[in-house]
Design an enzyme around this catalytic site. Structure first.
Site, PDB file in Angstrom:
ATOM      1  N   GLY A 133       0.815  -1.199   0.000  1.00  0.00           N
ATOM      2  CA  GLY A 133       0.000   0.000   0.000  1.00  0.00           C
ATOM      3  C   GLY A 133       0.852   1.252   0.000  1.00  0.00           C
ATOM      4  O   GLY A 133       0.477   2.274  -0.600  1.00  0.00           O
ATOM      5  N   SER A 134       1.995   1.209   0.678  1.00  0.00           N
ATOM      6  CA  SER A 134       2.900   2.365   0.676  1.00  0.00           C
ATOM      7  C   SER A 134       3.424   2.635  -0.730  1.00  0.00           C
ATOM      8  O   SER A 134       3.518   3.794  -1.162  1.00  0.00           O
ATOM      9  CB  SER A 134       4.069   2.109   1.634  1.00  0.00           C
ATOM     10  OG  SER A 134       3.605   1.966   2.952  1.00  0.00           O
ATOM     11  N   ASP A 171      -7.003   1.726   4.782  1.00  0.00           N
ATOM     12  CA  ASP A 171      -7.681   1.262   5.999  1.00  0.00           C
ATOM     13  C   ASP A 171      -9.188   1.154   5.811  1.00  0.00           C
ATOM     14  O   ASP A 171      -9.905   0.884   6.793  1.00  0.00           O
ATOM     15  CB  ASP A 171      -7.419   2.237   7.155  1.00  0.00           C
ATOM     16  CG  ASP A 171      -5.998   2.160   7.674  1.00  0.00           C
ATOM     17  OD1 ASP A 171      -5.279   1.220   7.296  1.00  0.00           O
ATOM     18  OD2 ASP A 171      -5.608   3.040   8.467  1.00  0.00           O
ATOM     19  N   SER A 203      -4.284  -1.211   0.558  1.00  0.00           N
ATOM     20  CA  SER A 203      -3.209  -2.027   1.123  1.00  0.00           C
ATOM     21  C   SER A 203      -3.731  -3.416   1.443  1.00  0.00           C
ATOM     22  O   SER A 203      -4.862  -3.573   1.911  1.00  0.00           O
ATOM     23  CB  SER A 203      -2.653  -1.397   2.402  1.00  0.00           C
ATOM     24  OG  SER A 203      -1.723  -2.282   3.022  1.00  0.00           O
ATOM     25  N   HIS A 231      -4.881  -5.351   7.311  1.00  0.00           N
ATOM     26  CA  HIS A 231      -5.958  -4.680   6.594  1.00  0.00           C
ATOM     27  C   HIS A 231      -7.139  -5.600   6.281  1.00  0.00           C
ATOM     28  O   HIS A 231      -7.166  -6.756   6.674  1.00  0.00           O
ATOM     29  CB  HIS A 231      -5.400  -4.007   5.348  1.00  0.00           C
ATOM     30  CG  HIS A 231      -4.550  -2.818   5.677  1.00  0.00           C
ATOM     31  ND1 HIS A 231      -3.175  -2.857   5.650  1.00  0.00           N
ATOM     32  CD2 HIS A 231      -4.880  -1.572   6.081  1.00  0.00           C
ATOM     33  CE1 HIS A 231      -2.692  -1.678   6.017  1.00  0.00           C
ATOM     34  NE2 HIS A 231      -3.710  -0.882   6.287  1.00  0.00           N
ATOM     35  N   ASN A 267      10.435  -0.614  -9.704  1.00  0.00           N
ATOM     36  CA  ASN A 267       9.826  -1.920  -9.939  1.00  0.00           C
ATOM     37  C   ASN A 267       9.060  -2.273  -8.683  1.00  0.00           C
ATOM     38  O   ASN A 267       9.631  -2.703  -7.679  1.00  0.00           O
ATOM     39  CB  ASN A 267      10.876  -2.984 -10.246  1.00  0.00           C
ATOM     40  CG  ASN A 267      10.248  -4.368 -10.410  1.00  0.00           C
ATOM     41  OD1 ASN A 267       9.034  -4.499 -10.533  1.00  0.00           O
ATOM     42  ND2 ASN A 267      11.071  -5.400 -10.400  1.00  0.00           N
TER      43      ASN A 267
END
Length: 437
Positions: free
Chosen positions: A87-88, A195, A216, A221, A289
């Site tokens: 998710g980041s 979230d 995420s 999650h 990547n």
């Protein structure tokens, strides 16, 4: 071939048997079994898919990636789903896409301002810094823990080009106000939906309002692939840009194992390269990547079939926490859903009132010592975190509620793995702690 097919079927059957032996639900023993704030909830289907993908040994994006993407697309009713390794990474890709020169005058440039909040998770803010943009921190509301709409209006400046916000712990931010400002000032908006996968605002899923949104699939999650995430959008140009940034900055959009999808692989001119330079090795963005593996997608494809059930369980568990803690209005400010929203709660967030005979840290230490996990609201006030103290940002107004959250707020889990026995134990521990105060 028949031998291979029958052997594969035997492996799958043994995998189901293994799941039943290995992952059978264990008895909950109060005071000895940990009450996690989050965790994996799965059955034999995830394990079967993971083994099935392993037997293919197609390690990059493949048939399960396509299947998982299509299921996300169908669930959200959205056109483009780009799977990522977290998710980041999804947040980084979403914001990076908006810096592309292909967007012309609308591209985000170094020095442009992006509206954010300081009371949240760093991954919503770090891409702003990494892209050379200026975070503008706005205070949040308690008890929704989302950006204060009136403070947001005041924070807009001539340099403001984007609003990048998370739906805090599953609770949607005020999308009426945000989308009004986006229209009024011609801003970009990114929804960090990490979230809140399954939450709704005005009967519509969060993650479908902004130009881009992110998900995420970390184990905490709503569904999990272990590590993993996604960027979603209805804009084909933005989808192409996200794909380019995700795939090394490559201009070509062929998926793994494909060649010459566009039919012009050796007949185009790019930059100062010679005519016909192989399009698979043309790079139009400064990229990365950050792709997902097919093995992860195989797990996700089984998990998303359970998403609606997981969301309902989270809502039910939220109500159970409310029932327990509403008995103590003298101590706690309990969370409230944003008006017009239906949250699929990531957690149950609590703020201590002022002038109590105990502190947040005393309470959370007691709970954790008795094996009930808690978490603070992530960074608390991110402007006071070591990594951000000397970075270039602007604070719009005062961060009074953010300061309160940093000192007095914590959350408990709502994930579907919690049981009635666990809630009975949680209630007993709160009663025990508060009866001595």
């Amino acid at each position: 071939m028949e031998d291979i097919k029958s052997l594969r079927q035997e492996i799958i059957a043994k995998t189901v048997e293994y799941y039943q032996l290995k992952f059978a639900q264990k008895e909950f023993i109060p005071g000895k079994t940990r009450v996690n704030y989050a965790g994996r909830v799965f059955d034999e289907k995830e394990l079967v898919n993971a083994v099935d993908a392993s037997l293919d040994f197609w390690l990059t994006e493949g048939r399960f990636s396509e299947e998982f993407s299509e299921k996300i697309s169908d669930f959200l009713d959205i056109d483009h789903v780009l799977l990522t390794n977290s998710g980041s990474s999804a947040n980084l890709l979403a914001l990076s896409a908006l810096t592309s020169e292909k967007l012309g005058d609308r591209r985000l440039k170094p020095g442009d301002e992006v509206i954010a909040v300081a009371a949240g998770f760093p991954a919503t803010v770090t891409p702003i810094v990494q892209c050379g943009l200026i975070p503008v921190f706005v205070d949040v509301d308690i008890p929704t823990y989302n950006i204060d709409p009136e403070q947001l209006r005041k924070a807009i400046s001539p340099k403001t080009k984007c609003i990048f916000l998370a739906h805090t712990l599953g609770n949607p931010f005020n999308l009426d106000v945000v989308m009004e400002l986006v229209e009024q000032y011609n801003l970009w908006v990114i929804e960090d939906n990490c979230d809140a996968f399954g939450s709704k605002y005005r009967e519509k899923y969060t993650g479908t309002f902004g130009h881009l949104s992110t998900i995420s699939f970390y184990p905490a999650h709503h569904i999990t692939t272990g590590e993993g995430g996604a960027v979603v959008t209805n804009d084909p140009q933005l989808a192409k840009l996200v794909r380019a940034f995700r795939d090394w900055g490559r201009d070509c959009y062929c998926t793994g194992g494909e060649n010459n999808t566009c039919g012009k692989r050796f007949s185009q001119t790019f930059g100062k390269l010679p005519l016909g330079y192989d399009h698979k090795y043309v790079y139009s963005e400064i990229g990365y990547n950050l792709k997902m593996t097919d093995w992860q997608a195989a797990i996700g494809s089984a998990q998303i079939d359970k998403l609606s059930y997981f969301c309902e369980q989270r809502k039910a568990n939220f109500k159970k926490h409310t029932c327990i803690l509403s008995k103590y209005p003298q101590y706690f400010i309990l969370p409230e859903a944003t008006e017009n929203s239906d949250p699929s709660w990531f957690s149950f967030i609590v703020t201590l009132k002022d002038n109590l005979p105990f502190t947040r840290d005393e309470l959370t230490a007691y709970l954790n010592n008795n094996l009930i996990e808690t978490r603070n609201l992530f960074a608390g006030n991110i402007t006071k975190q070591p990594a951000f103290m000397n970075k270039n940002f602007r604070i719009a107004g005062q961060l009074n509620n953010t300061e309160k959250i940093m000192n007095n707020t914590f959350f408990l889990g709502t994930y579907p793995g919690l049981t009635d026995e666990m809630f009975t134990y949680i209630e007993s521990m709160f009663n025990e702690f508060l009866s001595n105060r």
